[in-house]
Design an enzyme around this catalytic site. Structure first.
Site, short mmCIF file in Angstrom:
data_model
loop_
_atom_site.label_atom_id
_atom_site.label_comp_id
_atom_site.label_asym_id
_atom_site.label_seq_id
_atom_site.Cartn_x
_atom_site.Cartn_y
_atom_site.Cartn_z
N CYS A 14 0.80 -1.22 0.00
CA CYS A 14 0.00 0.00 0.00
C CYS A 14 0.84 1.28 0.00
O CYS A 14 1.46 1.59 -1.01
CB CYS A 14 -1.00 -0.05 1.15
SG CYS A 14 -2.40 1.06 0.90
N HIS B 230 -3.76 -5.57 2.22
CA HIS B 230 -3.54 -5.80 3.64
C HIS B 230 -4.26 -7.09 4.00
O HIS B 230 -4.82 -7.77 3.16
CB HIS B 230 -4.14 -4.66 4.48
CG HIS B 230 -3.70 -3.30 4.09
ND1 HIS B 230 -2.49 -2.77 4.45
CD2 HIS B 230 -4.32 -2.34 3.36
CE1 HIS B 230 -2.39 -1.54 3.98
NE2 HIS B 230 -3.47 -1.24 3.31
N1 GLN Z 1 -2.08 7.10 1.70
C1 GLN Z 1 -2.24 6.15 0.66
C2 GLN Z 1 -3.58 6.24 -0.05
O1 GLN Z 1 -4.61 6.41 0.58
C3 GLN Z 1 -1.95 4.76 1.20
C4 GLN Z 1 -2.95 4.26 2.19
C5 GLN Z 1 -2.55 3.02 2.90
O2 GLN Z 1 -1.37 2.63 2.98
N2 GLN Z 1 -3.52 2.36 3.51
O3 GLN Z 1 -3.63 6.11 -1.26
#
Ligand code: GLN
Length: 264
Positions: free
Chosen positions: A99, A198
């Site tokens: 992510c 995740h």
């Molecule tokens: N900040 C990033 C987004 O929302 C990654 C989010 C995350 O790692 N859950 O795109």
């Protein structure tokens, strides 16, 4: 005597203290579990901002997800380590970036405020903020990958676009993936995997865990690496349950479809 008796592997867990949304730390736990069950010792080093780190000294590298705020905290530090990380991965270091970490392993991430965070450019891709009126991409995901069916959970605002030559990690069966439009999810270079998933990812997807471990063993002890089979009945049951729930469609998917119908 267990198969890997006497074998040792070293895992670098980059920014373990900062990048850990949705328990991505579970990926390190799954790697350790599947090593120990085979008599292989896994040393896990958390690498913090500014700490000395030589990727060549490790057999595996992981980084988890984080929101824009966390990504801003690590971005400069990560950039200075980019060339060393890239060259180690290009020479075979297996890695998993999830992510927010995945986004910064690409060429750049433009966050929700329009701030441009340059990435380390391992993956040929860029990530852009949602256009006006676009929602975050949230929900359970089912992928078709080279490792079979992979299950996980995504929650990101950023839309990732792979360069035409960039290999994807998987194709979306259910869920949204890199950008909600082209059916791609994640990216792969050498033995490195980037993904939005995740869950955490590795406990429920042991084929991916064993791919990373096999590459780590081969890198340290030479090919071919043999991984003793483990009893994966619990993991299989967890994946099956996740897959069934995802195919049935979660509440978010239903609302999305309803909102889409109302907008017509
Ligand atoms: N900040 C990033 C987004 O929302 C990654 C989010 C995350 O790692 N859950 O795109």
């Amino acid at each position: 005597m267990a198969d890997g008796d006497g074998m040792r592997l070293r895992l670098a867990h980059l920014y373990a203290d900062v990048m850990n949304v949705y328990g991505d730390r579970g990926n390190a736990i799954a790697l350790r579990y599947r090593c120990e069950a085979r008599g292989i010792a896994l040393e896990v080093d958390g690498i913090g901002i500014g700490e000395a780190f030589d990727p060549e000294a490790y057999d595996l590298l992981i980084v988890g997800g984080g929101e824009d705020r966390e990504q801003r905290r690590i971005a400069d530090d990560l950039l200075t380590r980019g060339p060393a990380i890239r060259s180690a991965i290009e020479e075979g270091l297996p890695a998993l970036a999830v992510c927010g970490g995945f986004q910064l392993f690409g060429e750049r991430y433009v966050d929700a405020d329009g701030t441009v965070l340059p990435g380390i450019g391992l993956f040929r891709m860029e990530t852009l903020p949602p256009a006006r009126g676009e929602e975050r991409l949230i929900g359970n995901v089912l992928l078709e990958t080279d490792f079979g069916e992979v299950v996980g959970f995504e929650n990101h605002g950023g839309r990732t676009w792979l360069d035409g030559r960039q290999e994807r990690f998987g194709s979306v069966v259910e869920g949204r993936g890199n950008n909600g439009k082209d059916g791609s999810e994640g990216a792969r270079v050498a033995s490195a995997i980037g993904t939005y998933l995740h869950g955490s990812l590795l406990p429920k997807n042991p084929a991916v865990t064993d791919f990373l471990l096999g590459k780590a063993l081969a890198r340290r002890y030479g090919e071919p690496a043999t991984l003793a089979p483990l009893d994966d009945s619990l993991e299989a049951a967890a994946r099956e349950a996740a897959s069934t729930i995802t195919r049935r469609g979660d509440g978010e998917g239903l609302w999305r479809r309803l909102r889409g119908l109302l907008r017509r």
